[in-house]
Design a protein around this motif. Structure first.
Motif, short mmCIF file in Angstrom:
data_model
loop_
_atom_site.label_atom_id
_atom_site.label_comp_id
_atom_site.label_asym_id
_atom_site.label_seq_id
_atom_site.Cartn_x
_atom_site.Cartn_y
_atom_site.Cartn_z
N UNK A 437 0.83 -1.20 0.00
CA UNK A 437 0.00 0.00 0.00
C UNK A 437 0.86 1.25 0.00
N UNK A 438 1.89 1.24 0.84
CA UNK A 438 2.79 2.39 0.93
C UNK A 438 3.48 2.65 -0.40
N UNK A 439 4.05 1.61 -0.99
CA UNK A 439 4.75 1.75 -2.26
C UNK A 439 3.77 2.17 -3.36
N UNK A 440 2.59 1.58 -3.36
CA UNK A 440 1.59 1.93 -4.37
C UNK A 440 1.18 3.39 -4.31
N UNK A 441 0.98 3.92 -3.11
CA UNK A 441 0.61 5.33 -2.97
C UNK A 441 1.74 6.25 -3.44
N UNK A 442 2.98 5.90 -3.05
CA UNK A 442 4.11 6.73 -3.47
C UNK A 442 4.27 6.71 -4.99
N UNK A 443 4.17 5.53 -5.59
CA UNK A 443 4.27 5.45 -7.05
C UNK A 443 3.12 6.19 -7.72
N UNK A 444 1.95 6.14 -7.11
CA UNK A 444 0.80 6.85 -7.65
C UNK A 444 1.02 8.35 -7.68
N UNK A 445 1.57 8.89 -6.62
CA UNK A 445 1.86 10.33 -6.58
C UNK A 445 2.90 10.69 -7.63
N UNK A 451 2.51 12.84 -15.31
CA UNK A 451 1.61 12.90 -16.48
C UNK A 451 0.54 13.98 -16.38
N UNK A 452 0.32 14.54 -15.22
CA UNK A 452 -0.75 15.52 -15.04
C UNK A 452 -0.20 16.90 -14.76
N UNK A 453 -0.88 17.92 -15.27
CA UNK A 453 -0.55 19.30 -14.95
C UNK A 453 -1.27 19.67 -13.65
N UNK A 454 -0.56 20.22 -12.69
CA UNK A 454 -1.24 20.62 -11.46
C UNK A 454 -2.20 21.77 -11.74
N UNK A 455 -3.30 21.86 -11.00
CA UNK A 455 -4.23 22.98 -11.18
C UNK A 455 -3.52 24.31 -10.94
N UNK A 456 -3.94 25.35 -11.65
CA UNK A 456 -3.30 26.66 -11.51
C UNK A 456 -3.44 27.20 -10.10
N UNK A 457 -4.55 26.88 -9.44
CA UNK A 457 -4.75 27.35 -8.07
C UNK A 457 -3.90 26.57 -7.07
N UNK A 461 0.54 21.00 -5.62
CA UNK A 461 -0.32 19.96 -5.05
C UNK A 461 0.42 18.64 -4.87
N UNK A 462 1.29 18.28 -5.80
CA UNK A 462 1.98 16.99 -5.69
C UNK A 462 3.01 17.01 -4.58
N UNK A 463 3.70 18.13 -4.40
CA UNK A 463 4.62 18.25 -3.27
C UNK A 463 3.86 18.17 -1.95
#
Length: 494
Positions: A437-445, A451-457, A461-463
């Protein structure tokens, strides 16, 4: 299997050699502030301190002068860091004087000077950190098998966060951590006065070693209180107090006359003016700040008191346990618990401070195989925003893959030194699931950030997700270490 086939001495030499090669390999990558004027980064701070200490009289090292503008990376570490800067600065001055020329060398980044600077960190590990880890292995693993001794050495020398921060980002944490590890080894082998002196050296190299102070205080006080008579108790405390005072006097000697000079140095060491936290650090205040605007709700003085109260409250159980029932491994657990309390709740915490909690956990690797395999990976994940900014993403991925390849699969069936691991209860409750679960969440982030652009607001968000996820891991680890401390103390008393 490989370690059993090699034998103890051969395995030790192999692990040390590999750890040094990896340090040199990481040093080929970028570093903090590379090519980023006007202030550059931590690499430039260390280079500038060499420039200042080599060219200016010692009374001006921490003083704002025409030749020492404290707003440009002024010295803000204790005297041993300054002495270290002078020593390495002298060596670099001999090899390449332009690298530390007064006032005109800011941002100096020739390939030869960078190589010399990188080697200075490796040499620091060779002289201080690696011998201290070997001393801890002798002190804490007297009855261990060769495989367990090799695992502890591997965990302490190759955990990714420390290698990436010191040899990638650029720091000298190995010196202060090495002195602290040496202090723990000395205390564990009955050399309490030597241990006290070594811990004072750690504290006077980097003030973040204060994270360990409650653990050493509690353990040594507990030992003193076990003496048979009142006079022997008082005498033991007095001897340790004398060692501490004498060590500080030796280190601070050049700054004690006049007293105002020492006050000036102390004012440089206190980070109160820098705020509750900087950047994204995986502690309570930063992780909860999106929901609770701490900086808006409280004044700086109120936040300082709030942090101090929370830190003291959370470290108190571990301190009480070591005063009541001091033990060798209890000291390491208390060091980890105290470091977690400071990291999670104290004021102005740097993300690199998680290294203080990692050190005692890796020194207990044979006793805590799963925690020692899992926590360093989480710590490296927690500092990824810093590493990414430094251009160290490739080194980060490589070291985590190496760590996973050599540690995680081997822990499922590993037994502790005692033949009964303290992690058994957690393992039986589904530790492999926790890992996945831990590894999966980290890899997911990481995948989402790729692949995704963070929202301008919400550009960071990823940090923020890395911070929040890492905080949950560290909080769980801190609670578990507290439980282990009291369980170990209870088993000892039976």
């Amino acid at each position: 299997m490989l370690m059993r086939a090699l034998g103890d001495h051969a395995a030790t030499l192999l692990i040390i050699a590999v750890s040094l090669l990896i340090r040199l390999g990481v040093g080929l990558h970028s570093y903090s502030g590379a090519g980023l004027p006007p202030r550059y980064g931590d690499y430039e701070a260390q280079r500038h301190w060499m420039e200042v200490t080599v060219h200016l009289p010692i009374q001006d090292w921490y003083k704002n002068t025409t030749d020492n503008n404290l707003d440009y990376w002024g010295l803000d570490y204790p005297p041993i860091s300054a002495y270290q800067s002078w020593l390495y600065g002298k060596a670099i001055q001999h090899a390449e004087p332009e690298a530390i020329a007064l006032l005109i060398s800011r941002g100096y980044e020739t390939s030869s000077s960078k190589t010399t600077m990188r080697w200075s960190v490796v040499i620091s590990d060779i002289l201080v950190y690696i011998p201290a880890v070997l001393a801890c292995r002798r002190a804490f693993l007297k009855d261990a098998t060769a495989e367990q001794r090799a695992w502890m050495l591997f965990a302490a020398l190759l955990q990714p966060a420390a290698v990436l921060i010191d040899h990638g980002h650029f720091q000298y944490n190995g010196i202060s951590l090495g002195f602290a590890a040496g202090a723990a080894a000395a205390v564990a082998t009955g050399k309490e006065m030597l241990g006290s002196a070594l811990f004072c050296l750690s504290l006077n190299h980097k003030q973040m070693s204060m994270y360990y102070a409650p653990a050493f205080f509690a353990h040594l006080l507990g030992r003193c209180l076990q003496r048979p008579t009142f006079l022997s108790k008082v005498g033991a405390v007095a001897r340790l107090g004398f060692v501490v005072c004498a060590t500080f006097a030796c280190v601070w000697g050049p700054f004690l006359v006049p007293p105002s000079r020492a006050v000036g140095v102390l004012s440089r060491l206190a980070p109160l003016r820098r705020g509750l936290f900087e950047d994204y650090v995986a502690n309570f205040w930063c992780a909860t700040s999106p929901l609770i605007k701490w900086k808006q709700l409280f004044t700086q003085q109120e936040l300082v008191r709030l942090c101090a109260g929370a830190t003291l409250l959370t470290l108190l159980p571990a301190v009480v346990q070591q005063i009541r029932s001091p033990s060798e491994k209890g000291l390491l657990l208390c060091m980890a618990s105290s470091a977690f309390s400071f990291f999670l709740f104290s004021y102005q915490v740097h993300e690199k401070s998680i290294l203080l909690a990692l050190l005692p956990v890796t020194l207990l690797a044979p006793e805590l195989p799963a925690l020692a395999a899992w926590l360093p990976a989480v710590a490296a994940f927690s500092v990824y925003p810093l590493l990414k900014k430094d251009g160290l993403s490739l080194a980060y991925v490589a070291l985590l893959l190496l760590w996973a390849a050599f540690t995680l699969p081997a822990q499922a069936n590993r037994t502790a030194v005692t033949g009964r691991t303290w992690m058994h209860g957690l393992t039986s409750c589904g530790l492999p699931l926790i890992f996945r679960t831990s590894v999966g969440l980290a890899l997911g982030v990481h995948a989402a950030a790729a692949v995704l652009e963070p929202p301008k607001r919400l550009p960071y968000i990823f940090d923020a997700l890395i911070t929040a996820l890492s905080f949950l891991h560290f909080a769980a680890a801190a609670l578990y270490v507290q439980i282990l401390m009291w369980r170990q103390g209870h088993e000892k008393s039976q």
